[in-house]
Scaffold this active site. Structure first.
Site, short mmCIF file in Angstrom:
data_model
loop_
_atom_site.label_atom_id
_atom_site.label_comp_id
_atom_site.label_asym_id
_atom_site.label_seq_id
_atom_site.Cartn_x
_atom_site.Cartn_y
_atom_site.Cartn_z
N SER A 89 -11.55 -1.13 -0.07
CA SER A 89 -10.20 -1.15 0.49
C SER A 89 -10.23 -1.56 1.96
CB SER A 89 -9.56 0.24 0.40
OG SER A 89 -8.95 0.45 -0.85
N HIS A 114 -3.66 6.05 3.83
CA HIS A 114 -4.41 4.87 3.40
C HIS A 114 -3.77 3.59 3.92
CE1 HIS A 114 -5.95 1.81 0.51
NE2 HIS A 114 -7.03 2.56 0.50
N ASP A 125 0.84 -1.20 0.00
CA ASP A 125 0.00 0.00 0.00
C ASP A 125 0.88 1.25 0.00
OD1 ASP A 125 -2.38 1.81 0.87
OD2 ASP A 125 -3.27 -0.18 0.75
#
EC number: 3.4.-.-
Length: 766
Positions: free
Chosen positions: A308, A138, A105
């Site tokens: 996600s 994120h 990520d």
């Protein structure tokens, strides 16, 4: 070279949920994250399904986590964990310790102590980045949902003991732009290969976009070939099929180890933004991906939405199962997740929910056919032990039996009770059972041969039986054949008999009417008592007198009533006894030796499969006597002593029981009237019980099983005693009879209330 991204942003604290390009792919799909209000806490999400967890606790000697209350405030704030019932895994001793989750990520931020000691030193940056430090948030949020610490602060990760291998793979300079972070296929391929060679058990890909090129597909194939499970986001366009990148799950060579993660909300409904399963349902599973609580790179709490954020829920579930059951293959782990999923939408795998909703609580229950460790004996949490009246209120209960190690169809070890429940048959219904039997009796005397036939009225719990062959019509057809007997007298001292639906002892009394003991419903003699709900099918009796010595032989076979309405098994039995009798003046004395063989029961009890239930052999001695007092009066009495040995099986190493029954009565038999009084002690276990050898530990590494011995006594505390009076009057072609009885501690249960009964019946011959 293609690129992909997650394009996620977080809204301002006061702003409403914004529609943003998708975490997990999709150029125009909706996804967002909302800051947690500083003055309130988001409502804890209750698990969509709260499965009834069949107590089994996972047994794994490599895990030693001290007992704790895992269902605390931090857990309840962590809706990603509560939604799937993760506390079941924690209570079973699994928190992800020793399992590495690779998060490919935007990197990770070391927020406080959330990942202290569990951020792999092998964490690395790709895509031109020089540090794994997350500047976007994120990657940190994904890692938090999967593995944030259980430290009493904010939220905990689902697998809060797992190690995070943070692999930053965003293309340098793309994060922070309006289009969001971009990921090149070559960087992703390198990161996946790196995860494969650095101990990852599961790889989390919370991103999407165009289809994977050959290089990336090959890297995923290498990972799955190495037994690594890959979880990829479905996408956030609300499309009927997963994102093009997620469709790599169907690529050849991925061995079915790529799971596509869809999103559902707190009610279990598919999220409006989530791409559906489409034709990829066999690879598709949903997890909570709407308003999932986590934190960003600055430690600020947010409610995140997008596929996600459902992806790390599945990846963390993999970690918990991998730790708890180290002997599983990756394919078995995936299969367990699919088979334990909560079905949603159309039945079975469908084009919206695919395999269904992730249900970790159910994944930590046995799946398929479970068997005792070290044997092939099948066991279930619904198995029931039904005790016979002879065992009454003995100490055999689910808690006294304890638990054993069982293995499910995946070879996973669980601790499960040897019997889900115990039913005590208790007092029975002697009045109804006695009154329902003889309705119409036909006796035909053909000289040396006599024939008796009895039919009985149908009751609500019995099947209809047509009887047109007897010329009966209309409502009279609502009867059933009850019993029939043929008695042949070859000489005054030699007689034989055969019967159906009648016990051997009753048949024997037809051979020698002078041996009658009265007409009692409850207080039976030891030889005629039906303590095991017997249903005789065939009986044979022989009596021969020679020189003052009587020889008796009796045999019968039949079945016993089903213990429960759902039972498919109807135990059978066969009994034989031989004896000698002698008359001394007015006193008749008889002694017998006999054997009773049971199939699938133990002295009338039905044991749970784990306890064997293979059958039993009982050897018994009967003694009875009758004293003629004159003027039609007689006194009679009898006693039976029995020794029962059960068949070994399951955890049952031995079953040795001693039992006793007795009766004493006074009877007057006349041509037109009769009267009787009897005291009876029905069959009761007086000693002995079950010797068990129980598997209590299991080592996944060696397959070694540890055992312990247990003994369960079956002698009850209660002692049933029956007193019954009977009077009969010859009326027309039949007998009008009344019975009064009092049963103390019925069913050999000390706490059972007394059973008082009275009955009036008329037996009609035709």
């Amino acid at each position: 070279m293609s690129s992909r991204g997650m394009k996620a942003r977080m809204c301002l604290a006061a702003a409403p949920l914004a529609l943003l390009a998708g975490c997990g792919g999709g150029g125009g799909g909706g996804v967002g994250s909302t800051p947690t209000p500083t003055t309130t806490t988001p409502t804890t999400t209750t698990p969509t399904v709260t499965p009834t967890v069949v107590t089994p606790t996972v047994t794994n000697p490599t895990v030693a986590i001290p007992a704790a209350n895992y269902d605390d405030a931090e857990y309840r704030r962590s809706n990603g964990a509560t939604d799937i019932g993760a506390v079941t895994a924690y209570n079973a001793g699994s928190n992800g310790t020793g399992v590495t989750i690779a998060v490919v990520d935007t990197g990770i931020a070391t927020v406080g102590s959330e990942f202290s000691g569990r951020l792999s030193t092998a964490s690395r940056a790709f895509g031109g980045n020089t540090s794994v430090t997350d500047v976007d948030g994120h990657g940190t949020a994904i890692s938090a949902i999967a593995a944030a610490a259980r430290n009493g602060s904010d939220v905990q990760g689902i697998a809060w003991g797992a190690t995070v291998l943070a692999l930053r793979a965003d293309t340098t300079g793309t994060c922070g732009t309006t289009d969001g972070c971009k990921f090149g296929d070559s960087s992703l391929a390198s990161a996946i290969d790196y995860a494969r060679t650095n101990g990852a058990k599961v790889i989390n890909l919370s991103l999407g976009g165009s289809a994977a090129n050959g290089m990336l597909t090959t890297a995923i194939q290498r990972a799955t070939a190495a037994g690594i499970i890959v979880v990829v986001a479905a996408g956030n366009d609300g499309n009927a099929s997963p994102d093009a990148f997620a469709q790599v799950a169907a690529a050849q060579g991925t061995s079915g180890l790529v799971i596509i993660a869809g999103s559902h909300d707190a009610t279990g409904a598919i999220s409006s933004f989530s791409d559906r399963a489409g034709t990829f349902g066999q690879f598709y599973l949903t997890a909570l991906g709407e308003r999932v609580r986590a934190f960003n790179q600055n430690g600020e709490a947010y409610l995140y939405s997008g596929t996600s954020f459902s992806t790390p829920g599945i990846a963390a579930a993999v970690a918990l199962i991998e730790q708890a059951f180290p002997s599983l293959t990756a394919a078995q782990v995936v299969d367990i997740l699919y088979k334990s999923a909560t079905d949603a939408g159309a039945a079975g795998t469908d084009d919206v929910y695919g395999r269904g909703l992730l249900n970790l609580a159910k994944a930590f229950q046995p799946i398929g056919t479970a068997s005792l460790a070290g044997s092939a004996v099948p066991v279930s949490s619904t198995d029931t032990t039904v005790l016979s009246p002879a065992m009454g209120d003995s100490s055999l209960t689910p808690s006294s039996l304890g638990s054993a190690i069982i293995l499910d169809s995946y070879g996973r070890a669980f601790e499960m009770g040897l019997s889900g429940r115990t039913i005590r048959t208790g007092a029975g219904r002697p009045l109804r059972d006695g009154l329902r039997t003889d309705l119409l009796t036909q006796n035909t005397d053909l000289g040396a041969v006599s024939v008796a036939t009895t039919v009985a009225r149908r009751f609500a719990d019995e099947p209809w039986t047509g009887f047109a062959q007897r010329g009966l019509a209309g409502n009279e057809q609502r009867i059933r054949p009850s019993s029939g007997a043929i008695v042949s007298r070859f000489s005054p001292g030699f007689a034989t008999g055969m019967a159906f639906g009648e016990g051997a002892a009753s048949l024997a009394s037809r051979l020698d009417p002078s041996a009658g003991e009265g007409s009692f419903l409850s207080a039976r003699s030891p030889a005629t008592a039906t303590d095991m709900a017997r249903r005789p099918q065939f009986a044979l009796a022989v009596r021969r007198s020679d020189g003052g010595i009587d020889f008796h032989m009796e045999a019968e076979q039949g079945r016993m009533a089903r213990a429960l309405p759902t039972d498919t098994l109807e135990p059978s039995y066969a009994q034989m006894r031989v004896g000698l009798g002698r008359r001394v003046g007015r006193l008749l004395m008889n002694g017998y030796l006999g054997t009773l063989r049971e199939a699938h029961s133990l002295l009338g009890a039905r044991l749970a499969p784990a306890l064997g239930a293979g059958g039993a052999t009982t050897r018994f001695i009967d003694m009875d006597a009758k004293l003629d007092l004159g003027r039609g009066w007689s006194a009679n009495g009898g006693v039976r002593r029995s020794w029962t040995e059960g068949t070994e099986g399951g955890v049952l190493a031995s079953a040795d029981l001693r039992s006793m029954a007795a009766s004493l009565g006074l009877v007057r038999e006349g041509a037109t009237n009769r009267i009787g009084l009897r005291l009876a002690l029905p069959t009761r276990v007086t000693g002995g019980g079950l010797g068990l050898i129980v598997p209590t530990s299991y080592d996944y590494t060696t397959g070694a099983i540890g055992y312990e011995t247990r003994f369960i006594g079956l002698a009850p505390k209660g002692r049933e005693s029956d007193v019954e009076a009977n009077a009969g009057l010859r009326l027309g072609e039949g007998w009008l009879e009344t019975n009064l009885f009092w049963r103390r501690q019925p069913g050999n249960i000390a706490a059972a209330p007394d059973d008082l009964g009275a009955g009036l019946r008329y037996n009609l011959g035709f």
